[in-house]
Design a protein around this motif. Structure first.
Motif, PDB file in Angstrom:
ATOM      1  N   MET A 102       0.838  -1.162   0.000  1.00  0.00           N
ATOM      2  CA  MET A 102       0.000   0.000   0.000  1.00  0.00           C
ATOM      3  C   MET A 102       0.893   1.239   0.000  1.00  0.00           C
ATOM      4  N   ILE A 103       0.470   2.225  -0.745  1.00  0.00           N
ATOM      5  CA  ILE A 103       1.203   3.495  -0.800  1.00  0.00           C
ATOM      6  C   ILE A 103       0.449   4.528   0.030  1.00  0.00           C
ATOM      7  N   VAL A 104       1.190   5.230   0.876  1.00  0.00           N
ATOM      8  CA  VAL A 104       0.610   6.200   1.795  1.00  0.00           C
ATOM      9  C   VAL A 104       1.303   7.551   1.608  1.00  0.00           C
ATOM     10  N   ILE A 105       0.491   8.583   1.446  1.00  0.00           N
ATOM     11  CA  ILE A 105       0.995   9.953   1.344  1.00  0.00           C
ATOM     12  C   ILE A 105       0.647  10.676   2.638  1.00  0.00           C
ATOM     13  N   SER A 106       1.642  11.281   3.255  1.00  0.00           N
ATOM     14  CA  SER A 106       1.422  12.097   4.451  1.00  0.00           C
ATOM     15  C   SER A 106       1.771  13.543   4.123  1.00  0.00           C
ATOM     16  N   ASN A 107       0.998  14.448   4.673  1.00  0.00           N
ATOM     17  CA  ASN A 107       1.242  15.871   4.505  1.00  0.00           C
ATOM     18  C   ASN A 107       1.095  16.524   5.873  1.00  0.00           C
ATOM     19  N   PHE A 108       2.027  17.416   6.206  1.00  0.00           N
ATOM     20  CA  PHE A 108       1.998  18.064   7.510  1.00  0.00           C
ATOM     21  C   PHE A 108       2.847  19.314   7.485  1.00  0.00           C
ATOM     22  N   GLU A 109       2.640  20.145   8.491  1.00  0.00           N
ATOM     23  CA  GLU A 109       3.444  21.351   8.676  1.00  0.00           C
ATOM     24  C   GLU A 109       4.560  21.051   9.672  1.00  0.00           C
ATOM     25  N   VAL A 110       5.708  21.686   9.462  1.00  0.00           N
ATOM     26  CA  VAL A 110       6.801  21.608  10.431  1.00  0.00           C
ATOM     27  C   VAL A 110       7.036  22.990  11.017  1.00  0.00           C
ATOM     28  N   THR A 111       7.334  23.018  12.300  1.00  0.00           N
ATOM     29  CA  THR A 111       7.496  24.287  13.009  1.00  0.00           C
ATOM     30  C   THR A 111       8.945  24.652  13.289  1.00  0.00           C
ATOM     31  N   LYS A 112       9.860  23.690  13.081  1.00  0.00           N
ATOM     32  CA  LYS A 112      11.276  23.943  13.377  1.00  0.00           C
ATOM     33  C   LYS A 112      12.116  24.031  12.110  1.00  0.00           C
ATOM     34  N   GLY A 113      11.458  24.071  10.960  1.00  0.00           N
ATOM     35  CA  GLY A 113      12.173  24.166   9.700  1.00  0.00           C
ATOM     36  C   GLY A 113      12.366  22.823   9.036  1.00  0.00           C
ATOM     37  N   TYR A 114      12.450  22.867   7.725  1.00  0.00           N
ATOM     38  CA  TYR A 114      12.569  21.649   6.933  1.00  0.00           C
ATOM     39  C   TYR A 114      13.873  20.910   7.221  1.00  0.00           C
ATOM     40  N   LYS A 115      14.962  21.625   7.401  1.00  0.00           N
ATOM     41  CA  LYS A 115      16.249  20.964   7.637  1.00  0.00           C
ATOM     42  C   LYS A 115      16.239  20.151   8.924  1.00  0.00           C
ATOM     43  N   VAL A 116      15.616  20.667   9.974  1.00  0.00           N
ATOM     44  CA  VAL A 116      15.518  19.931  11.243  1.00  0.00           C
ATOM     45  C   VAL A 116      14.684  18.672  11.034  1.00  0.00           C
ATOM     46  N   TRP A 117      13.528  18.826  10.358  1.00  0.00           N
ATOM     47  CA  TRP A 117      12.676  17.663  10.099  1.00  0.00           C
ATOM     48  C   TRP A 117      13.416  16.627   9.255  1.00  0.00           C
ATOM     49  N   LYS A 118      14.069  17.062   8.178  1.00  0.00           N
ATOM     50  CA  LYS A 118      14.748  16.137   7.266  1.00  0.00           C
ATOM     51  C   LYS A 118      15.835  15.338   8.001  1.00  0.00           C
ATOM     52  N   LYS A 119      16.596  15.989   8.846  1.00  0.00           N
ATOM     53  CA  LYS A 119      17.646  15.291   9.595  1.00  0.00           C
ATOM     54  C   LYS A 119      17.029  14.202  10.476  1.00  0.00           C
ATOM     55  N   ALA A 120      15.942  14.522  11.167  1.00  0.00           N
ATOM     56  CA  ALA A 120      15.274  13.541  12.021  1.00  0.00           C
ATOM     57  C   ALA A 120      14.673  12.413  11.187  1.00  0.00           C
ATOM     58  N   PHE A 121      14.061  12.752  10.068  1.00  0.00           N
ATOM     59  CA  PHE A 121      13.453  11.748   9.185  1.00  0.00           C
ATOM     60  C   PHE A 121      14.512  10.779   8.674  1.00  0.00           C
ATOM     61  N   GLU A 122      15.603  11.296   8.192  1.00  0.00           N
ATOM     62  CA  GLU A 122      16.660  10.436   7.663  1.00  0.00           C
ATOM     63  C   GLU A 122      17.295   9.579   8.752  1.00  0.00           C
ATOM     64  N   SER A 123      17.311  10.058   9.982  1.00  0.00           N
ATOM     65  CA  SER A 123      17.905   9.277  11.067  1.00  0.00           C
ATOM     66  C   SER A 123      17.030   8.090  11.476  1.00  0.00           C
ATOM     67  N   ASN A 124      15.789   8.050  11.021  1.00  0.00           N
ATOM     68  CA  ASN A 124      14.872   6.947  11.349  1.00  0.00           C
ATOM     69  C   ASN A 124      14.873   5.838  10.313  1.00  0.00           C
ATOM     70  N   GLU A 125      15.840   5.780   9.435  1.00  0.00           N
ATOM     71  CA  GLU A 125      15.872   4.768   8.377  1.00  0.00           C
ATOM     72  C   GLU A 125      15.886   3.347   8.933  1.00  0.00           C
ATOM     73  N   ALA A 126      16.627   3.101  10.008  1.00  0.00           N
ATOM     74  CA  ALA A 126      16.686   1.753  10.585  1.00  0.00           C
ATOM     75  C   ALA A 126      15.301   1.303  11.050  1.00  0.00           C
ATOM     76  N   MET A 127      14.539   2.213  11.654  1.00  0.00           N
ATOM     77  CA  MET A 127      13.186   1.884  12.100  1.00  0.00           C
ATOM     78  C   MET A 127      12.304   1.545  10.907  1.00  0.00           C
ATOM     79  N   ARG A 128      12.444   2.297   9.826  1.00  0.00           N
ATOM     80  CA  ARG A 128      11.629   2.019   8.634  1.00  0.00           C
ATOM     81  C   ARG A 128      11.984   0.659   8.048  1.00  0.00           C
TER      82      ARG A 128
END
Length: 87
Positions: free
Chosen positions: A1-27
């Motif tokens: 199944m393909i899932v699209i998520s959309n949301f706002e970030v409050t600390k900036g895209y770079k902060v979110w991207k760093k956290a997202f990429e750090s969760n690769e092992a969990m994914r």
């Protein structure tokens, strides 16, 4: 199944991207494959992710550690929209 998520970030895209990429092992552990992610052109606060997974439950939206991780990354949970695509 393909899932699209959309949301706002409050600390900036770079902060979110760093956290997202750090969760690769969990994914990988949960068989979640990232197909795409990024922000809306001209608006770095409006983020999209596109992932492939076995079921929507694999998203682990309510696990305390995932909620904390998203909060630390600046995800505005009130803005979160999740869409499961059907063929």
């Amino acid at each position: 199944m393909i899932v699209i998520s959309n949301f706002e970030v409050t600390k900036g895209y770079k902060v979110w991207k760093k956290a997202f990429e750090s969760n690769e092992a969990m994914r990988q552990k949960n068989n979640v494959k990232v197909l795409a992610y990024g922000h809306e052109k001209g608006n770095e606060s409006n983020v999209y992710t596109v992932v492939e997974m076995n079921s929507i439950e694999d998203k682990k939206l309510k696990e305390p550690n995932m909620i904390e991780s998203r909060e630390n990354a600046g995800v505005n949970h009130a803005s979160l929209k999740i869409t499961s695509l059907a063929e």
